[in-house]
Motif scaffolding. Structure first.
Motif, PDB file in Angstrom:
ATOM      1  N   PRO A 249       0.837  -1.212   0.000  1.00  0.00           N
ATOM      2  CA  PRO A 249       0.000   0.000   0.000  1.00  0.00           C
ATOM      3  C   PRO A 249       0.867   1.254   0.000  1.00  0.00           C
ATOM      4  O   PRO A 249       1.965   1.266   0.556  1.00  0.00           O
ATOM      5  N   HIS A 250       0.391   2.300  -0.633  1.00  0.00           N
ATOM      6  CA  HIS A 250       1.150   3.548  -0.730  1.00  0.00           C
ATOM      7  C   HIS A 250       1.532   4.056   0.661  1.00  0.00           C
ATOM      8  O   HIS A 250       0.717   4.070   1.582  1.00  0.00           O
ATOM      9  N   GLY A 251       2.795   4.432   0.801  1.00  0.00           N
ATOM     10  CA  GLY A 251       3.269   4.982   2.054  1.00  0.00           C
ATOM     11  C   GLY A 251       3.821   3.962   3.022  1.00  0.00           C
ATOM     12  O   GLY A 251       4.212   4.313   4.131  1.00  0.00           O
ATOM     13  N   HIS A 252       3.896   2.690   2.600  1.00  0.00           N
ATOM     14  CA  HIS A 252       4.342   1.649   3.527  1.00  0.00           C
ATOM     15  C   HIS A 252       5.643   0.970   3.093  1.00  0.00           C
ATOM     16  O   HIS A 252       6.053  -0.005   3.694  1.00  0.00           O
ATOM     17  N   ILE A 253       6.285   1.482   2.072  1.00  0.00           N
ATOM     18  CA  ILE A 253       7.506   0.823   1.606  1.00  0.00           C
ATOM     19  C   ILE A 253       8.676   1.062   2.550  1.00  0.00           C
ATOM     20  O   ILE A 253       9.667   0.333   2.514  1.00  0.00           O
ATOM     21  N   ASP A 254       8.593   2.076   3.411  1.00  0.00           N
ATOM     22  CA  ASP A 254       9.721   2.392   4.284  1.00  0.00           C
ATOM     23  C   ASP A 254       9.442   2.016   5.741  1.00  0.00           C
ATOM     24  O   ASP A 254      10.101   2.501   6.647  1.00  0.00           O
ATOM     25  N   ALA A 255       8.457   1.123   5.951  1.00  0.00           N
ATOM     26  CA  ALA A 255       8.072   0.767   7.325  1.00  0.00           C
ATOM     27  C   ALA A 255       8.957  -0.348   7.871  1.00  0.00           C
ATOM     28  O   ALA A 255       8.480  -1.317   8.431  1.00  0.00           O
ATOM     29  N   LYS A 256      10.262  -0.182   7.704  1.00  0.00           N
ATOM     30  CA  LYS A 256      11.181  -1.278   8.017  1.00  0.00           C
ATOM     31  C   LYS A 256      11.206  -1.620   9.493  1.00  0.00           C
ATOM     32  O   LYS A 256      11.347  -2.780   9.870  1.00  0.00           O
ATOM     33  N   ASN A 257      11.086  -0.642  10.349  1.00  0.00           N
ATOM     34  CA  ASN A 257      11.217  -0.897  11.775  1.00  0.00           C
ATOM     35  C   ASN A 257       9.884  -1.169  12.464  1.00  0.00           C
ATOM     36  O   ASN A 257       9.825  -1.306  13.679  1.00  0.00           O
ATOM     37  N   LEU A 258       8.810  -1.221  11.686  1.00  0.00           N
ATOM     38  CA  LEU A 258       7.505  -1.509  12.249  1.00  0.00           C
ATOM     39  C   LEU A 258       7.117  -2.951  11.942  1.00  0.00           C
ATOM     40  O   LEU A 258       7.553  -3.531  10.958  1.00  0.00           O
ATOM     41  N   GLU A 259       6.287  -3.512  12.787  1.00  0.00           N
ATOM     42  CA  GLU A 259       5.854  -4.901  12.600  1.00  0.00           C
ATOM     43  C   GLU A 259       4.913  -4.997  11.400  1.00  0.00           C
ATOM     44  O   GLU A 259       3.914  -4.285  11.311  1.00  0.00           O
ATOM     45  N   THR A 260       5.238  -5.877  10.470  1.00  0.00           N
ATOM     46  CA  THR A 260       4.411  -6.062   9.278  1.00  0.00           C
ATOM     47  C   THR A 260       4.253  -7.550   8.992  1.00  0.00           C
ATOM     48  O   THR A 260       5.147  -8.348   9.270  1.00  0.00           O
ATOM     49  N   HIS A 261       3.119  -7.900   8.418  1.00  0.00           N
ATOM     50  CA  HIS A 261       2.843  -9.286   8.053  1.00  0.00           C
ATOM     51  C   HIS A 261       2.022  -9.314   6.766  1.00  0.00           C
ATOM     52  O   HIS A 261       1.257  -8.391   6.474  1.00  0.00           O
ATOM     53  N   LEU A 262       2.157 -10.414   6.019  1.00  0.00           N
ATOM     54  CA  LEU A 262       1.255 -10.714   4.918  1.00  0.00           C
ATOM     55  C   LEU A 262       0.382 -11.884   5.330  1.00  0.00           C
ATOM     56  O   LEU A 262       0.822 -12.797   6.027  1.00  0.00           O
ATOM     57  N   SER A 263      -0.869 -11.853   4.880  1.00  0.00           N
ATOM     58  CA  SER A 263      -1.774 -12.944   5.218  1.00  0.00           C
ATOM     59  C   SER A 263      -2.865 -13.014   4.153  1.00  0.00           C
ATOM     60  O   SER A 263      -2.785 -12.361   3.108  1.00  0.00           O
ATOM     61  N   SER A 264      -3.864 -13.844   4.434  1.00  0.00           N
ATOM     62  CA  SER A 264      -5.026 -13.969   3.556  1.00  0.00           C
ATOM     63  C   SER A 264      -6.275 -13.692   4.368  1.00  0.00           C
ATOM     64  O   SER A 264      -6.422 -14.192   5.496  1.00  0.00           O
ATOM     65  N   PHE A 265      -7.171 -12.890   3.808  1.00  0.00           N
ATOM     66  CA  PHE A 265      -8.426 -12.567   4.475  1.00  0.00           C
ATOM     67  C   PHE A 265      -9.558 -12.751   3.476  1.00  0.00           C
ATOM     68  O   PHE A 265      -9.638 -12.040   2.476  1.00  0.00           O
ATOM     69  N   LYS A 266     -10.390 -13.757   3.710  1.00  0.00           N
ATOM     70  CA  LYS A 266     -11.514 -14.070   2.834  1.00  0.00           C
ATOM     71  C   LYS A 266     -11.064 -14.225   1.381  1.00  0.00           C
ATOM     72  O   LYS A 266     -11.713 -13.753   0.445  1.00  0.00           O
ATOM     73  N   GLY A 267      -9.916 -14.900   1.222  1.00  0.00           N
ATOM     74  CA  GLY A 267      -9.413 -15.213  -0.112  1.00  0.00           C
ATOM     75  C   GLY A 267      -8.645 -14.105  -0.790  1.00  0.00           C
ATOM     76  O   GLY A 267      -8.211 -14.268  -1.935  1.00  0.00           O
ATOM     77  N   LYS A 268      -8.429 -12.976  -0.108  1.00  0.00           N
ATOM     78  CA  LYS A 268      -7.707 -11.860  -0.705  1.00  0.00           C
ATOM     79  C   LYS A 268      -6.405 -11.605   0.058  1.00  0.00           C
ATOM     80  O   LYS A 268      -6.319 -11.873   1.256  1.00  0.00           O
ATOM     81  N   LEU A 269      -5.415 -11.085  -0.648  1.00  0.00           N
ATOM     82  CA  LEU A 269      -4.136 -10.769  -0.031  1.00  0.00           C
ATOM     83  C   LEU A 269      -4.315  -9.635   0.963  1.00  0.00           C
ATOM     84  O   LEU A 269      -4.934  -8.613   0.654  1.00  0.00           O
ATOM     85  N   SER A 270      -3.785  -9.817   2.167  1.00  0.00           N
ATOM     86  CA  SER A 270      -3.911  -8.783   3.194  1.00  0.00           C
ATOM     87  C   SER A 270      -2.542  -8.416   3.748  1.00  0.00           C
ATOM     88  O   SER A 270      -1.603  -9.215   3.720  1.00  0.00           O
ATOM     89  N   PHE A 271      -2.454  -7.194   4.250  1.00  0.00           N
ATOM     90  CA  PHE A 271      -1.218  -6.633   4.784  1.00  0.00           C
ATOM     91  C   PHE A 271      -1.521  -6.077   6.170  1.00  0.00           C
ATOM     92  O   PHE A 271      -2.435  -5.259   6.328  1.00  0.00           O
ATOM     93  N   ILE A 272      -0.809  -6.558   7.171  1.00  0.00           N
ATOM     94  CA  ILE A 272      -1.019  -6.130   8.556  1.00  0.00           C
ATOM     95  C   ILE A 272       0.183  -5.308   8.985  1.00  0.00           C
ATOM     96  O   ILE A 272       1.325  -5.742   8.833  1.00  0.00           O
ATOM     97  N   LYS A 273      -0.069  -4.134   9.532  1.00  0.00           N
ATOM     98  CA  LYS A 273       1.032  -3.241   9.901  1.00  0.00           C
ATOM     99  C   LYS A 273       0.746  -2.558  11.232  1.00  0.00           C
ATOM    100  O   LYS A 273      -0.389  -2.153  11.511  1.00  0.00           O
ATOM    101  N   SER A 274       1.783  -2.432  12.024  1.00  0.00           N
ATOM    102  CA  SER A 274       1.704  -1.665  13.261  1.00  0.00           C
ATOM    103  C   SER A 274       1.889  -0.185  12.912  1.00  0.00           C
ATOM    104  O   SER A 274       2.989   0.256  12.589  1.00  0.00           O
ATOM    105  N   GLU A 275       0.806   0.578  12.951  1.00  0.00           N
ATOM    106  CA  GLU A 275       0.872   1.996  12.583  1.00  0.00           C
ATOM    107  C   GLU A 275       1.655   2.792  13.624  1.00  0.00           C
ATOM    108  O   GLU A 275       2.489   3.626  13.299  1.00  0.00           O
ATOM    109  N   GLN A 276       1.364   2.540  14.892  1.00  0.00           N
ATOM    110  CA  GLN A 276       2.131   3.096  16.002  1.00  0.00           C
ATOM    111  C   GLN A 276       2.732   1.885  16.701  1.00  0.00           C
ATOM    112  O   GLN A 276       1.993   0.952  17.012  1.00  0.00           O
TER     113      GLN A 276
END
Length: 375
Positions: A249-276
């Motif tokens: 997603p736009h604005g998330h390519i530099d979130a290196k130090n934040l917790e991020t995950h890829l997963s599946s939600f109802k058959g679609k690609l999902s991205f989980i990120k710690s905003e704070q």
């Protein structure tokens, strides 16, 4: 093979109707009926029957009865146990002993496809098993055909075109070229895969995630980067065995130090990120696969204390844990399950340690395989 007494009704029904009825029975009932007659045994162990039974099972799964299977991430007991639970509540349904062992205590569920689980040693990624607990069969994969394994990434997928299963292993040491191999269940062996144009020079983001590698739209997905400020998703098409870059997603390519995950939600690609860091998590979904502009932030989940994601189910149950300080020298993990659509929380889950979890269903997969171990 000891035989049971054949139920009289089976003698008065057309055989195709009998088989149609059997494809709708629970796995344990089907397994018992193998002993009724040689003809039933032969029919039940055919790929057609196994696939038909699987399709009926899939059609009956919904938000309320979908299951997960999970195992402790560390400090395993001497005889490790997996827990089957309802995905919506993580209420325990049953416990299943794992019939094989690993050289290290840290084991992860790489993936789950059609009732078949892929479990691997998370330290080196060199010990891998395929296991169907429903039919009590497993297979240990042979040794790698690559050189020394370093910074390993794994994925497990169903190959729909060939009705087969694949394990993908990527070894990407920082100082040398990455290597990729694919194992297919039908061949029982590994083979090297050529790195497609655009996939070379990629460093696969190695921060530990307990979430299985997501299989969406026939492809496996990992977070990767070409340089510290250019993160992306690398997808591996299971059918063509080609790589493709997908944008975060736009604005998330530099979130290196934040917790991020890829997963599946109802058959679609999902991205989980710690905003704070640890206090606010956002969940994004790619509504149209491969289209970067279709990323949508669908949920935001707040927390009172620093939390970490340990599991995320297909229907939107988010399992989080936080460090609950008791005093200066003692703390405990506190787990909470959140329905991301309603933000309803469930505490007192009976979970004491971080776990690796994946979707799970009963199936007959592996029943027709010759080179597997039964227990």
């Amino acid at each position: 093979m000891s035989q049971m007494t054949e139920p009289p009704i089976l003698n008065h029904l057309p055989y195709d109707i009998v088989l149609n009825i059997l494809t709708r029975l629970p796995v344990k009932s089907v397994i018992r009926l193998r002993c009724v007659s040689k003809s039933l045994y032969s029919s039940i162990t055919t790929p057609f029957f196994i696939s038909t039974h699987l399709n009926h099972t899939k059609n009956n799964i919904n938000h309320d009865n979908a299951c997960v299977i999970h195992l402790p991430f560390s400090s395993r007991p001497k005889i490790p146990v997996c827990t089957v639970a309802l995905g919506r509540s993580f209420d325990t349904i049953s416990e299943i002993r794992i019939p094989f062992d690993f050289p290290h205590p840290r084991v992860q569920i790489v993936g789950s496809c059609n009732g078949l689980l892929c479990l691997a040693d998370l330290v080196y990624g060199n010990v891998i098993y395929l296991w169907n607990p429903s039919v009590r069969k497993f297979k240990k994969l042979p040794d790698t055909c690559l050189g020394n394994l370093r910074f390993v990434k794994l994925g497990f997928a169903y190959h729909s075109q060939n009705n087969d299963y694949k394990v993908v292993r990527i070894s990407s040491p920082p100082s040398s070229a990455q290597e990729i191999e694919v194992y297919t269940l039908s061949s029982g062996s590994w083979r090297r895969v050529e790195i497609s144009l655009g996939a070379s020079g990629i460093y696969y983001y190695f921060k530990r995630s307990l979430l299985p590698t997501p299989l969406v739209s026939g492809a496996l997905h990992w977070i990767a980067e070409e340089n510290p400020m250019d993160r992306m998703i690398m997808s591996f098409d299971v059918n063509s065995e080609r790589f493709r870059k997908l944008a975060l997603p736009h604005g998330h390519i530099d979130a290196k130090n934040l917790e991020t995950h890829l997963s599946s939600f109802k058959g679609k690609l999902s991205f989980i990120k710690s905003e704070q860091p640890g206090f606010l998590f956002s969940i994004w979904v790619m509504r149209e696969y491969g289209v970067v502009d279709s990323w949508s932030k669908i949920f935001v989940v707040p927390f009172e204390r620093i939390a970490h994601c340990t599991a995320f189910t297909e229907y939107g149950s988010l399992l989080m844990f936080s460090y609950n300080n008791i005093n200066r020298f003692k703390y405990e993990d506190k787990f909470v399950l959140i329905d991301i659509e309603t933000l309803q929380e469930k505490k007192d889950l009976g979970i004491q340690i971080s776990l690796s979890a994946a979707t799970f269903m009963e199936s007959l997969v592996l029943l027709d395989e010759a080179n597997v171990i039964s227990y």
